[in-house]
Motif scaffolding. Structure first.
Motif, mmCIF file in Angstrom:
data_model
loop_
_atom_site.group_PDB
_atom_site.id
_atom_site.type_symbol
_atom_site.label_atom_id
_atom_site.label_comp_id
_atom_site.label_asym_id
_atom_site.label_seq_id
_atom_site.Cartn_x
_atom_site.Cartn_y
_atom_site.Cartn_z
ATOM 1 N N ASP A 185 40.962 109.360 66.441
ATOM 2 C CA ASP A 185 41.493 110.452 65.620
ATOM 3 C C ASP A 185 42.185 111.480 66.510
ATOM 4 O O ASP A 185 41.945 111.560 67.722
ATOM 5 C CB ASP A 185 40.383 111.123 64.814
ATOM 6 C CG ASP A 185 39.340 111.782 65.698
ATOM 7 O OD1 ASP A 185 39.569 112.951 66.064
ATOM 8 O OD2 ASP A 185 38.327 111.130 66.013
ATOM 9 N N GLY A 186 43.074 112.257 65.878
ATOM 10 C CA GLY A 186 43.870 113.230 66.606
ATOM 11 C C GLY A 186 43.053 114.340 67.234
ATOM 12 O O GLY A 186 43.416 114.865 68.289
ATOM 13 N N VAL A 187 41.950 114.737 66.572
ATOM 14 C CA VAL A 187 41.101 115.803 67.112
ATOM 15 C C VAL A 187 40.512 115.377 68.461
ATOM 16 O O VAL A 187 40.516 116.142 69.436
ATOM 17 C CB VAL A 187 39.985 116.171 66.124
ATOM 18 C CG1 VAL A 187 39.087 117.259 66.717
ATOM 19 C CG2 VAL A 187 40.583 116.641 64.809
ATOM 20 N N SER A 188 40.000 114.147 68.511
ATOM 21 C CA SER A 188 39.456 113.637 69.772
ATOM 22 C C SER A 188 40.546 113.528 70.827
ATOM 23 O O SER A 188 40.326 113.829 72.006
ATOM 24 C CB SER A 188 38.813 112.264 69.547
ATOM 25 O OG SER A 188 37.754 112.357 68.611
ATOM 26 N N ALA A 189 41.721 113.076 70.391
ATOM 27 C CA ALA A 189 42.843 112.968 71.331
ATOM 28 C C ALA A 189 43.195 114.332 71.913
ATOM 29 O O ALA A 189 43.486 114.459 73.107
ATOM 30 C CB ALA A 189 44.052 112.364 70.625
ATOM 31 N N LEU A 190 43.148 115.369 71.060
ATOM 32 C CA LEU A 190 43.453 116.727 71.534
ATOM 33 C C LEU A 190 42.424 117.179 72.570
ATOM 34 O O LEU A 190 42.781 117.746 73.609
ATOM 35 C CB LEU A 190 43.483 117.700 70.356
ATOM 36 C CG LEU A 190 43.695 119.179 70.693
ATOM 37 C CD1 LEU A 190 45.035 119.377 71.397
ATOM 38 C CD2 LEU A 190 43.624 120.035 69.432
ATOM 39 N N LYS A 191 41.139 116.923 72.302
ATOM 40 C CA LYS A 191 40.088 117.311 73.253
ATOM 41 C C LYS A 191 40.287 116.605 74.592
ATOM 42 O O LYS A 191 40.171 117.227 75.661
ATOM 43 C CB LYS A 191 38.712 116.964 72.676
ATOM 44 C CG LYS A 191 38.299 117.832 71.492
ATOM 45 C CD LYS A 191 36.936 117.408 70.970
ATOM 46 C CE LYS A 191 36.517 118.254 69.767
ATOM 47 N NZ LYS A 191 35.221 117.818 69.203
ATOM 48 N N ILE A 192 40.564 115.301 74.541
ATOM 49 C CA ILE A 192 40.769 114.530 75.774
ATOM 50 C C ILE A 192 41.982 115.049 76.530
ATOM 51 O O ILE A 192 41.962 115.224 77.751
ATOM 52 C CB ILE A 192 40.935 113.036 75.434
ATOM 53 C CG1 ILE A 192 39.624 112.478 74.856
ATOM 54 C CG2 ILE A 192 41.367 112.243 76.666
ATOM 55 C CD1 ILE A 192 39.774 111.109 74.240
#
Length: 467
Positions: free
Chosen positions: A63-70
């Motif tokens: 998901d995009g939220v996880s991608a943003l955190k990474i």
């Protein structure tokens, strides 16, 4: 524009293709890679080293939220834009707080090009700012030992205001050498006579004042936040002034106050513009309804949509402009005509647009009626001019012909007007609207029937401040 590397987090290949299509349409030169899984995303962050990330909100296994955190851990400075069909306003705001650069809905992909360009511009500006900050920090560290321990201006003078000593920071602030300074009096530099009179009182110096003093330094106003410390020394009064140069801060404060006033005026103007534009839309629909018995309903809807879009495009251009009251009319007209060609399903290989438009900036009060006139004339050409002719050209020519006077020409090479029709006396909605808009602009309208040339001479309307 240099080629940029874009990493697309998307599981639907068609959506990724649409995204890439909008990037190409915005003339963005890029190379891209698409990933769907977390491990692939991390790998490409290291190996591909993208300049920009476009991410969907939700994928089957990622998901995009996880991608943003990474991303914010592995590459904290890279612009990150959500491109999603399911994203609420609250979620968008939350993501922006967590480091997302922007978000674009898949239902509104034409905005993607603007969002990407803006993000890259801001990213490059931040890089330059960091370089400047790092260079400044390196310079300060390198030369810190060469400066005096106290970097703030310190001046020493007697109770009569005669200079006795200073540090290098004070000499720099006052733009003078030490030998010359020692021949001067404080009154030689004080800008306000009121301050000079106050300082002439001997008791003034023994109140332990903290003063905001304006100095006249070589014709420039500089401001010092001056802390006064009097000391008795050998039966003489010596005054120390532990000063802080606040010139730039004061300029910034004045700039902020001006900006606040401008924003206040802008809010009033926005209310006025919205009211006017809603009134225009209402009038357009009222005029359109009078034609409902004469025309196809689908045509009426499309024409209304094009007219409203011509107004909306003005605000779209203002949204992307540094000046919220004026637009680049060349860019606006190009976008408007491109949208009209799309709306009427024109084959660009058969019917071409020929734009000869100077770089002209117009205020919104002039741009809206001019934009509607262009919309009506080009729409009329596309709708009626090529019914019996398969190929041709629609030409739009806009030039500045004097200091505050402009000329608009619209010509098409399609079918000629019938001999029994007087175009300027025609009672169609389009021509009626054009005549009303020409009157609103206090302009002159002429028509050459043999070459199908409409010419409008107009001046920019004077801006009237809203109360």
């Amino acid at each position: 524009m240099e080629q940029i590397k874009i990493l697309i987090v998307e599981d639907v290949e068609l959506d990724a293709e649409l995204t890439e299509y909008e990037l190409k349409r915005a003339n963005i030169v890029y190379v891209s890679k698409r990933v769907e899984e977390e491990q692939d995303f991390k790998r490409e962050l290291k190996e591909f080293k993208p300049d920009l990330i476009l991410a969907d909100h939700s994928l089957p296994h990622f998901d995009g939220v996880s991608a943003l955190k990474i991303c914010r851990i592995m590459a904290p400075d890279i612009p990150f834009i959500f491109v999603s069909g399911k994203i609420g306003e609250d979620f968008a705001v939350e993501m922006l707080k967590k480091g997302a650069t922007d978000y674009v809905l898949k239902s509104n992909l034409p905005k993607l090009g603007h969002a990407v360009k803006r993000a890259l511009k801001e990213y490059n500006e931040q890089l330059e700012l960091k370089k400047a900050q790092n260079a400044l920090m390196e310079s300060e560290n390198k030369y810190r030992t060469l400066f005096e321990k106290n970097k703030n201006p310190i001046i020493v003078f007697d109770e009569n205001g005669n200079f006795k000593d200073s540090n290098d920071a004070a000499l720099e602030f006052m733009e003078i050498n030490r030998t010359e300074l020692l021949t001067k009096n404080l009154s030689n530099f004080i800008l306000n006579n009121k301050d000079v009179k106050a300082m002439a009182d001997e008791e003034f110096w023994f109140k332990g004042n903290i003063l905001e003093v304006k100095f006249n330094i070589n014709g420039k106003c500089k401001i010092l936040d001056l802390t006064i410390t009097p000391i008795k020394l050998d039966h003489k009064n010596i005054i120390f002034g532990v000063g802080n140069d606040i010139t730039e801060r004061k300029k910034a404060e004045e700039g902020i106050l001006r900006s606040l006033k401008e924003k206040e005026l802008l809010l009033r103007e926005i209310h006025h513009r919205v009211k006017n534009n809603l009134q225009i839309i209402s009038t357009l629909l009222t005029l359109q309804s009078s034609q409902s018995q004469k025309n196809n309903i689908n045509d009426l809807y499309r024409e209304s949509q094009n007219r409203i879009q011509s107004i909306a495009l003005i605000h779209e251009n203002l949204y992307h402009s540094d000046d919220l009251a004026h637009i680049n009319f060349k860019a606006y007209v190009k976008g408007l005509i491109t949208d009209l060609f799309d709306s009427y399903g024109v084959n660009p290989k058969k019917i071409k647009m020929d734009l000869n438009i100077e770089d002209i900036t117009l205020g919104i009060e002039t741009a809206i009626p001019c934009g509607l006139i262009v919309n009506e004339l080009v729409s009329n050409s596309l709708k009626h001019g090529f019914l019996y002719v398969e190929t041709g050209v629609v030409s739009v020519d806009i030039k500045k012909i004097s200091k505050n006077e402009f000329r608009l020409k619209v010509i098409d090479t399609g079918s000629p007007f019938p001999d029994n029709i007087n175009v300027l006396s025609n009672d169609s909605l389009g021509l009626e609207l054009i005549k009303n808009l020409v009157e609103q602009l206090d302009a002159d309208l002429s028509f050459k029937k043999d070459i199908k040339e409409f010419t409008i001479i107009f001046k920019e309307l004077e801006y009237k401040e809203r109360i």
